[in-house]
Structure formats: structure tokens, C-alpha cells
Design an enzyme around this catalytic site. Structure first.
Site, PDB file in Angstrom:
ATOM      1  N   ARG A  58      34.340  33.648  38.262  1.00 40.14           N
ATOM      2  CA  ARG A  58      34.771  32.159  40.205  1.00 40.14           C
ATOM      3  C   ARG A  58      35.175  33.312  41.430  1.00 40.14           C
ATOM      4  O   ARG A  58      36.220  33.635  41.534  1.00 40.14           O
ATOM      5  CB  ARG A  58      34.487  30.880  39.773  1.00 40.14           C
ATOM      6  CG  ARG A  58      36.449  31.090  39.206  1.00 40.14           C
ATOM      7  CD  ARG A  58      36.677  29.940  40.593  1.00 40.14           C
ATOM      8  NE  ARG A  58      38.592  29.785  39.550  1.00 40.14           N
ATOM      9  CZ  ARG A  58      38.925  30.622  40.199  1.00 40.14           C
ATOM     10  NH1 ARG A  58      39.200  32.063  40.893  1.00 40.14           N
ATOM     11  NH2 ARG A  58      41.082  30.358  39.925  1.00 40.14           N
ATOM     12  N   GLU A 154      42.724  37.106  40.063  1.00 40.37           N
ATOM     13  CA  GLU A 154      43.763  36.321  39.122  1.00 40.37           C
ATOM     14  C   GLU A 154      42.974  36.327  38.085  1.00 40.37           C
ATOM     15  O   GLU A 154      41.663  36.670  38.080  1.00 40.37           O
ATOM     16  CB  GLU A 154      44.150  34.871  39.013  1.00 40.37           C
ATOM     17  CG  GLU A 154      44.548  34.603  37.404  1.00 40.37           C
ATOM     18  CD  GLU A 154      44.970  33.381  38.170  1.00 40.37           C
ATOM     19  OE1 GLU A 154      46.346  32.991  37.982  1.00 40.37           O
ATOM     20  OE2 GLU A 154      43.759  32.461  37.926  1.00 40.37           O
TER      21      GLU A 154
END
Length: 243
Positions: A58, A154
Site C-alpha cells: 500500500r 517500510e
């Protein structure tokens, strides 16, 4: 009229820069997803076992980024946002077993164009609420038409059990507007302990199965290696006839 023209040019410039900014994170997610897909396919075709079960990705929405800017009290500057908010691009990898988490992390961070910036190991050091996961902040170069953007991303790596617990905790967290009743907090901690026990038990079973498989392969190899040549079998048969 001239003032209006300058303002329009400024708006156009910042619109272009914002599009570039968001696209860089989109490309970072796509780049990392491709790397993970290559590992998945390699394991599927070459190795007996694939440690990667599932992958999600995402990019934070502009609204979500703005909320984090306000929370961190950052100035509205794209370079400041880029440097201080390092989870705009996110990848989550689900593995079967805890040992797989560290294997996958090692395979990714060893790649030449991925720079490991920070590791947060919530498996060895769980959060107080029971949350477990391995978080990696990495930097990856994105080659655009007129520049190279070094983008933070991340990577979260966890087992299926850890992911199920985190998903449930997240839903409860927002259902109660971040003020979870004590009995539910205690229940979630107990569930985290149970999930950990399940991970440990399933890994023990996996290791036992692997050991049995290795033993079977070794026995098969030994049997193949001591197979007598046809000429020697014929010689033994002839010897038995005369004895």
C-alpha cells in the site's frame, strides 16, 4: 495579470512535484513487490519449500500523510515529509514460520540496491499489548526521467498467526476509538500468547517433518549407492549353483 500568471505557475509547479512525490512511492512499492515475486517464483520452482505465503502492499493516501505531518508537527515541505515519514510506502509479507521471517529479511536486505536503514524487532521484543512483527525501514532508488529518487519504504514481516492477531487488534482498536476496555486488552494479550504458542508448535512440527524427510532421502541415497552391478549379481548366482 502578471501576478496571476506567477501564481498559476506556482500551482502548476507544486502540482507536478506532488504527483512526482506520490509516484515515487508507488514505484518503490512496485519495485519491492517485483523483488519479492522473483523470490517467490524461485522458491516455487527450485526449492522444496516457499517461506513466503502472502504479500500485501500500500501507499498512504495524501490525507493520511497530512494527518501524520500534523501529528509529528512537521512543516509542509516535501523534503521534510520524505525524510521524516518513512512508512508512506509499505509492504507486508506473511510467512509460515518465525525462522522464515529472518530468512526473508536477510534475502531482501542483502540485495545491492536495497539499503537497510532501521530494524525494529517486535518478535524478540514484543509491544506491551502483545504485538509481534519484524519491521524494516529500507531505502530504494527509483530512476525517473530526469532524476533518481531515493525512497524510504517500510517492510513488515510476520507469521500468519501474528498477522491474524494484528488485524483483529486493529479492528478492535478503531471500534472503541483507541480506548479499548481492560477486559478486551487482557483478552488480546492472552490471544497473542496463544498465537505465539501456535507458531512455536507448528515450527516444531515443521522441523520434525523436515528431519524425517532428510532421513528418508539419505536412506534412499544409501540404498541407491549400494545397489550391486548386474555382473556381480550374476557372479554370485553362479557361485550359489556350484556350492
Amino acid at each position: 495579470m502578471e501576478h496571476t500568471q506567477i501564481e498559476m505557475e506556482k500551482i502548476k509547479y507544486w502540482r507536478t512535484e506532488l504527483v512526482r512525490f506520490m509516484m515515487a512511492y508507488k514505484f518503490a512499492v512496485e519495485e519491492l513487490s517485483t523483488k519479492i515475486s522473483i523470490l517467490q517464483e524461485e522458491f516455487q520452482h527450485i526449492h522444496d519449500y516457499n517461506p513466503i505465503e502472502h504479500v500485501k502492499s500500500r501507499v498512504k493516501s495524501p490525507e493520511s500523510i497530512l494527518k501524520k505531518v500534523q501529528k509529528k508537527k512537521l512543516p509542509l515541505s516535501l523534503p521534510m515529509i520524505q525524510e521524516n515519514i518513512r512508512d508512506i510506502a509499505g509492504i507486508r509479507i506473511n510467512c509460515s514460520f518465525v525462522t522464515d521471517i529472518y530468512k526473508v529479511a536477510n534475502m531482501l536486505t542483502k540485495q545491492q540496491d536495497i539499503t537497510l536503514i532501521e530494524t525494529k524487532d517486535y518478535i524478540k521484543n514484543p509491544k506491551p499489548n502483545g504485538y509481534k512483527s519484524l519491521h524494516l525501514i529500507v531505502k530504494i532508488p527509483i530512476f525517473m526521467s530526469d532524476r533518481v529518487e531515493n525512497v524510504y519504504a517500510e517492510i513488515q514481516i510476520r507469521t500468519i498467526a501474528m498477522d491474524f492477531w494484528a488485524s483483529l487488534e486493529h479492528k478492535i482498536y478503531y471500534k472503541y476509538n483507541k480506548a479499548i476496555p481492560k477486559e478486551l486488552r487482557d483478552g488480546l494479550k492472552e490471544a497473542a500468547f496463544t498465537a505465539n504458542e501456535l507458531d512455536e508448535k507448528m515450527e516444531r512440527i515443521h522441523n520434525e517433518v523436515s528431519e524425517l524427510k532428510e532421513a528418508d532421502q539419505l536412506n534412499s541415497h544409501i540404498e541407491e549407492s549400494i545397489t550391486l552391478p548386474p555382473e556381480f549379481i550374476a557372479l554370485l548366482s553362479e557361485h550359489e549353483k556350484h556350492s
